[in-house]
Design a protein around this motif. Sequence first.
Motif, PDB file in Angstrom:
ATOM      1  N   LEU A   1       0.819  -1.203   0.000  1.00  0.00           N
ATOM      2  CA  LEU A   1       0.000   0.000   0.000  1.00  0.00           C
ATOM      3  C   LEU A   1       0.860   1.264   0.000  1.00  0.00           C
ATOM      4  O   LEU A   1       0.533   2.253  -0.676  1.00  0.00           O
ATOM      5  CB  LEU A   1      -0.930   0.004   1.216  1.00  0.00           C
ATOM      6  CG  LEU A   1      -2.058  -1.041   1.214  1.00  0.00           C
ATOM      7  CD1 LEU A   1      -2.848  -0.972   2.514  1.00  0.00           C
ATOM      8  CD2 LEU A   1      -2.982  -0.823   0.019  1.00  0.00           C
ATOM      9  N   ALA A   2       1.978   1.240   0.731  1.00  0.00           N
ATOM     10  CA  ALA A   2       2.879   2.392   0.754  1.00  0.00           C
ATOM     11  C   ALA A   2       3.480   2.632  -0.629  1.00  0.00           C
ATOM     12  O   ALA A   2       3.603   3.778  -1.076  1.00  0.00           O
ATOM     13  CB  ALA A   2       3.977   2.174   1.790  1.00  0.00           C
ATOM     14  N   SER A   3       3.845   1.551  -1.324  1.00  0.00           N
ATOM     15  CA  SER A   3       4.403   1.691  -2.669  1.00  0.00           C
ATOM     16  C   SER A   3       3.350   2.194  -3.651  1.00  0.00           C
ATOM     17  O   SER A   3       3.646   3.014  -4.535  1.00  0.00           O
ATOM     18  CB  SER A   3       4.969   0.348  -3.137  1.00  0.00           C
ATOM     19  OG  SER A   3       6.081  -0.034  -2.349  1.00  0.00           O
ATOM     20  N   MET A   4       2.116   1.699  -3.521  1.00  0.00           N
ATOM     21  CA  MET A   4       1.040   2.184  -4.395  1.00  0.00           C
ATOM     22  C   MET A   4       0.803   3.678  -4.191  1.00  0.00           C
ATOM     23  O   MET A   4       0.665   4.439  -5.155  1.00  0.00           O
ATOM     24  CB  MET A   4      -0.253   1.412  -4.110  1.00  0.00           C
ATOM     25  CG  MET A   4      -0.231  -0.043  -4.524  1.00  0.00           C
ATOM     26  SD  MET A   4      -1.804  -0.869  -4.131  1.00  0.00           S
ATOM     27  CE  MET A   4      -1.361  -2.583  -4.407  1.00  0.00           C
ATOM     28  N   TRP A   5       0.754   4.093  -2.932  1.00  0.00           N
ATOM     29  CA  TRP A   5       0.512   5.496  -2.632  1.00  0.00           C
ATOM     30  C   TRP A   5       1.669   6.363  -3.127  1.00  0.00           C
ATOM     31  O   TRP A   5       1.458   7.455  -3.664  1.00  0.00           O
ATOM     32  CB  TRP A   5       0.303   5.661  -1.143  1.00  0.00           C
ATOM     33  CG  TRP A   5       0.207   7.077  -0.660  1.00  0.00           C
ATOM     34  CD1 TRP A   5       0.982   7.690   0.270  1.00  0.00           C
ATOM     35  CD2 TRP A   5      -0.747   8.058  -1.081  1.00  0.00           C
ATOM     36  NE1 TRP A   5       0.593   8.992   0.454  1.00  0.00           N
ATOM     37  CE2 TRP A   5      -0.471   9.248  -0.374  1.00  0.00           C
ATOM     38  CE3 TRP A   5      -1.802   8.054  -2.001  1.00  0.00           C
ATOM     39  CZ2 TRP A   5      -1.204  10.410  -0.553  1.00  0.00           C
ATOM     40  CZ3 TRP A   5      -2.525   9.231  -2.180  1.00  0.00           C
ATOM     41  CH2 TRP A   5      -2.234  10.376  -1.462  1.00  0.00           C
ATOM     42  N   LEU A   6       2.905   5.877  -2.970  1.00  0.00           N
ATOM     43  CA  LEU A   6       4.061   6.624  -3.453  1.00  0.00           C
ATOM     44  C   LEU A   6       4.032   6.741  -4.976  1.00  0.00           C
ATOM     45  O   LEU A   6       4.286   7.825  -5.530  1.00  0.00           O
ATOM     46  CB  LEU A   6       5.355   5.946  -3.000  1.00  0.00           C
ATOM     47  CG  LEU A   6       6.658   6.587  -3.495  1.00  0.00           C
ATOM     48  CD1 LEU A   6       6.780   8.028  -3.005  1.00  0.00           C
ATOM     49  CD2 LEU A   6       7.865   5.767  -3.052  1.00  0.00           C
ATOM     50  N   SER A   7       3.728   5.650  -5.657  1.00  0.00           N
ATOM     51  CA  SER A   7       3.645   5.700  -7.119  1.00  0.00           C
ATOM     52  C   SER A   7       2.564   6.665  -7.573  1.00  0.00           C
ATOM     53  O   SER A   7       2.743   7.393  -8.561  1.00  0.00           O
ATOM     54  CB  SER A   7       3.357   4.295  -7.678  1.00  0.00           C
ATOM     55  OG  SER A   7       4.466   3.441  -7.505  1.00  0.00           O
ATOM     56  N   LEU A   8       1.445   6.688  -6.855  1.00  0.00           N
ATOM     57  CA  LEU A   8       0.359   7.604  -7.206  1.00  0.00           C
ATOM     58  C   LEU A   8       0.786   9.054  -7.022  1.00  0.00           C
ATOM     59  O   LEU A   8       0.556   9.907  -7.891  1.00  0.00           O
ATOM     60  CB  LEU A   8      -0.868   7.292  -6.355  1.00  0.00           C
ATOM     61  CG  LEU A   8      -2.124   8.125  -6.636  1.00  0.00           C
ATOM     62  CD1 LEU A   8      -2.601   7.893  -8.063  1.00  0.00           C
ATOM     63  CD2 LEU A   8      -3.228   7.782  -5.646  1.00  0.00           C
ATOM     64  N   ARG A   9       1.438   9.353  -5.912  1.00  0.00           N
ATOM     65  CA  ARG A   9       1.892  10.724  -5.660  1.00  0.00           C
ATOM     66  C   ARG A   9       2.939  11.160  -6.675  1.00  0.00           C
ATOM     67  O   ARG A   9       2.894  12.279  -7.201  1.00  0.00           O
ATOM     68  CB  ARG A   9       2.455  10.841  -4.251  1.00  0.00           C
ATOM     69  CG  ARG A   9       1.413  10.816  -3.135  1.00  0.00           C
ATOM     70  CD  ARG A   9       2.055  11.111  -1.806  1.00  0.00           C
ATOM     71  NE  ARG A   9       2.975  10.030  -1.452  1.00  0.00           N
ATOM     72  CZ  ARG A   9       4.082  10.204  -0.750  1.00  0.00           C
ATOM     73  NH1 ARG A   9       4.439  11.411  -0.352  1.00  0.00           N
ATOM     74  NH2 ARG A   9       4.848   9.185  -0.447  1.00  0.00           N
ATOM     75  N   VAL A  10       3.886  10.270  -6.950  1.00  0.00           N
ATOM     76  CA  VAL A  10       4.938  10.588  -7.927  1.00  0.00           C
ATOM     77  C   VAL A  10       4.331  10.801  -9.303  1.00  0.00           C
ATOM     78  O   VAL A  10       4.697  11.747 -10.020  1.00  0.00           O
ATOM     79  CB  VAL A  10       5.987   9.467  -7.952  1.00  0.00           C
ATOM     80  CG1 VAL A  10       6.924   9.626  -9.150  1.00  0.00           C
ATOM     81  CG2 VAL A  10       6.805   9.466  -6.666  1.00  0.00           C
ATOM     82  N   ALA A  11       3.399   9.931  -9.694  1.00  0.00           N
ATOM     83  CA  ALA A  11       2.795  10.040 -11.018  1.00  0.00           C
ATOM     84  C   ALA A  11       1.997  11.332 -11.164  1.00  0.00           C
ATOM     85  O   ALA A  11       2.052  11.990 -12.206  1.00  0.00           O
ATOM     86  CB  ALA A  11       1.898   8.831 -11.286  1.00  0.00           C
ATOM     87  N   ILE A  12       1.261  11.720 -10.126  1.00  0.00           N
ATOM     88  CA  ILE A  12       0.486  12.961 -10.198  1.00  0.00           C
ATOM     89  C   ILE A  12       1.408  14.170 -10.302  1.00  0.00           C
ATOM     90  O   ILE A  12       1.196  15.073 -11.133  1.00  0.00           O
ATOM     91  CB  ILE A  12      -0.443  13.077  -8.975  1.00  0.00           C
ATOM     92  CG1 ILE A  12      -1.536  12.000  -9.035  1.00  0.00           C
ATOM     93  CG2 ILE A  12      -1.070  14.465  -8.897  1.00  0.00           C
ATOM     94  CD1 ILE A  12      -2.420  11.952  -7.818  1.00  0.00           C
ATOM     95  N   ALA A  13       2.443  14.207  -9.467  1.00  0.00           N
ATOM     96  CA  ALA A  13       3.371  15.339  -9.502  1.00  0.00           C
ATOM     97  C   ALA A  13       4.112  15.404 -10.834  1.00  0.00           C
ATOM     98  O   ALA A  13       4.275  16.480 -11.422  1.00  0.00           O
ATOM     99  CB  ALA A  13       4.362  15.232  -8.345  1.00  0.00           C
TER     100      ALA A  13
END
Length: 259
Positions: free
Chosen positions: A61-73
Motif C-alpha cells: 500500500l505504501a508503494s502504491m501510494w508513493l507511485s500515485l503521488r509521484v505520477a500525479i506530480a
Amino acid sequence: MTAGSPGILTRLLAGMVLLFLALPVLIIFPLAFSNTGYLTFPPSGFSLRWMKEILTDPDWLASMWLSLRVAIAATVLAVVLSLSTAIALVRMHFGGKQLVYALILMPMIVPNIITALSMFFFFSASAVFSSVVAIIIGHAVIALPIATIILSATLQGMDRRLDWAAMSMGAGAVTILRRITLPLAAPGIISAAIFAFLSSFDELMIALFMAGNEAQTLPVRIWNSVQFQLSPAIAAVSVLLILISVAALVIANLFSKSR
C-alpha cells in the motif's frame, strides 16, 4: 464485401496478432486469483487471497501510494512544461526549431536505462538524490515527449483566427491563453496528462536508480519481489496495474472523440 474493406485473410491475421499481444496479459488474471502459494498455470483453484494480501499489506500500500503521488506530480510538471513547449513550437517562429523539437523527443528515442544512468550521475552530487523529488523530475522528463506531441497536434488543429479576433478586441496574451487556448485545448491536455500519468506510474528504470530504501515505487517493489520469490501476489499487483492502464486509456479515448 464493400470496396476498401479488409478481406477475411486480413481480418484473420489481425485477430491472430491481437491475440498474440493480449495472451500474455490475459494469463496474468488467473494467476492473480490462484489458491496456491506459488505461480502455476493453469491454477488448481481460484481464491481472492492474494488480492486481499496486497490490498492490506502496508508495504504494498505504501508503494502504491508513493507511485500515485509521484505520477500525479510528474504529470503536472510534464503537462505544464509540454504545454509551454508546444505553444512555442507551434505558434512562434525562431531559428533552430527542429533542433529543439529533436532534443525534446530525445528521451523517447534513447533507452530508459541510458536516461536513468545519466540522471543517476547528475543527481548523485545534489541533495535531492535518492529522493522522491529526483524520481518526479526523471518521470517528468520521460513523459515530456509524448505530452508535447499530443499538445502540439492539438494546437495545430485550433483556428488561430479566434486568437486574432480576441486580439483585435483588446485581449492580452494571458486572457487569450485563459479564455480561448486552454478551453479549446482541454481534451488534448487531459489526454496528455493521462499518457504522462501512465508513463510515470509504470516506469521502472529511473525509479530503480533513484529510489532509496525509503522510496520504493510500485514497479520497484515488484522488481525486488521478483528477485527473491515468485508469489501470486506479484500477479495480483500486475492485474491492478493493467486495470489502471486500461481505465486510463479508455478515458483518453473518450476525450479524444470529444475533440
